[in-house]
Enzyme design. Sequence first.
Site, short mmCIF file in Angstrom:
data_model
loop_
_atom_site.label_atom_id
_atom_site.label_comp_id
_atom_site.label_asym_id
_atom_site.label_seq_id
_atom_site.Cartn_x
_atom_site.Cartn_y
_atom_site.Cartn_z
N SER A 19 83.57 10.68 85.74
CA SER A 19 82.22 10.56 86.30
C SER A 19 81.97 9.14 86.79
O SER A 19 81.40 8.92 87.86
CB SER A 19 81.16 10.91 85.25
N GLY A 71 91.45 26.21 65.48
CA GLY A 71 90.84 26.49 64.18
C GLY A 71 89.91 25.37 63.76
O GLY A 71 89.27 24.73 64.58
N GLU A 98 75.61 17.91 89.64
CA GLU A 98 76.13 18.01 91.01
C GLU A 98 76.01 19.44 91.54
O GLU A 98 76.94 19.99 92.12
CB GLU A 98 77.60 17.58 91.06
N THR A 141 74.13 22.90 89.82
CA THR A 141 74.50 23.72 88.66
C THR A 141 75.35 24.89 89.12
O THR A 141 75.39 25.24 90.30
CB THR A 141 73.25 24.29 87.98
#
Lengths: 250, 390
Positions: B91, B345, B369, B371
């Site tokens: 990002s 697990g 950016e 949805t």
Amino acid sequence: MKIAVCIKRVPDMETRFKIAANGTSVDESGLKYDMSDFDGYAVETALQLNEKQGPGETVVISLGPDVVQEQLRKALSMGADRAVQLKADRVPADGLAIARALAAELKEGGYDLILFGRQAVDSANATVGPMTAELLGLPCATAVSTLDIANGRATARRDLEGATEVVEFALPAVVSVDEGMPRARYPSLKGIMAAKKKPLEVKPAQLGDERISIEKMELPPERAAGRIVGEGPGAVPELVRLLHTEAKVL
Amino acid sequence: MQDFFDIDSALSEEERAVRASVRQFVDERILPIIGDCYVEGRFPKEIIPGLAELGVFGANLPEEYGCAGLNNVAYGLIMQELERGDSGIRSFASVQGALVMYPIFAFGSEEQKKHYLPKMAAGEIIGCFGLTEPDFGSNPSGMITMAKEQADGSWILNGAKMWITNGSQAKIAVVWAKTNGDKSDKSIRGFIVPTNTPGFTAKDQKGKLSLRASDTSELVFQDVHLPKDAILPKSGGIKSPLMCLTQARYGISWGVIGAAMACYEEALAYSTSRVMFDKVIGGFQLQQQRLAIMLTEIVKAQLVSLHLGRLKDAGKLTPQQVSLAKRNNCDIATDVAREARRLLGANGILAEYASMRHMANLESVYTYEGTHDIHTLILGQAVTGLSAFN
């Protein structure tokens, strides 16, 4: 300085190798390749020497089929100036055959310094560097962990088992580098773009006679499962006895 | 991960070299620290110089502005490798490159380009992108941030932005605002706002359970006075910020594949070493099905993004195609991450493993950016010609 660096394309050593059907080589399917680690140190050493000492030329050389161009271009993208592929169908098992081809290329090159990695991380012979030096009649320092150059002479440190040795020699010379030398830089993205425009010359390798061949290759035997000899302080005498008589480490 | 579908054969040697270099950087410099950064809620600023030296910021912009000049497939592979580390790192690079450097490149004056782009490529100036507002997310056209032109040509900016990646560490913000009291989205223009301008404040948003290794901030502009040349001269209307989003979404479509790859690799390694009922769990049909589905979805996503990249390089890409890729790839990546976490697990809830971190991160990427739902409607509109937005 004019520096040559001889590099080898090797498989990623973290691979789980399989033996090929012919029984004398590894199965190459799905293998990833890179420049041998120690050769990366050698390229970095050359680049730093020339960056520090002003204008020079770093030439990378590799012997093998066309796929070695990938590693040559990696060295170019790190910053080497030009590359030479000594074209051969495969890399011979005989280090002397390789050394002859390299020496033929290096002889007239006017190099001040010829660098190798300490050994290729796959075949681990550590012979090609010293043999090339011998064929060229040049001094050779192997497995150095530092290298300082001034006024046409070099000083290098070699880390030995429990000791350190400092050697001094005149240039031109052949040096193979060990850990302790600077790690290879990441090829920058600009460097990768620039590498496309740098010269990469392809010449036939003038290999000597190949007098060693690989007879057989096999995986090491599976390790046997461990054994519990007992628990608590009571088990110590038996453990000591077995370490002494069976494992023979005491 | 293993190149099961031989997709590498569709990449050039140079594209593979770019990927290898960024991959090595991520393996050596990001993976060892990222779990701790995530737990601490800290963006690892210390990696910025290394990323800049590598050349990842704005890597698909031209060399004349100090960038690497790569094609869009190579750029996509960079995003993939960074997000294999963490969505927060990707990002950061997406915002710097696609949302700040790109609009300066596309809408800026030659002076703005020459001044900002080389310094941003070098990581000396970090940027953020202010479009989303507290009450206008999926509907940016409704924004209320307003810039008023003064008699001398300078501007006064008032308003607020929210969910701004890099907001608190940025030296400049590209802020989108309506102009001169005109409430239509045609009046939207872009401004380069130095974050030390009086009246500009940025505050980190606290309490995030996702993208914890990334700064997310709220920006407030209170009578921020900007010089005449702060405006991006070629920006005009909502189309301009949407063009930036197309760039960023393109990178996201690649990036999330990296996160999915990391989860798949982790799940595969775990399944072939973890023993339960006296055999490795990878030998059980349920886990094999998980792995088979993950692998298949990753391969499909890779092919979608690769083709999208070739279209982009050929100049044929449409924003709707980018929506398809962003929508699909984020969706499968969230599924892959969740299944990987389950395969692990109880260990799967630990920060020592990457899958749950990726799983939580990807919920943001699924949402930002555009949805998932908005991209669904974009595709719906593209194929029916009917808008379901209003």
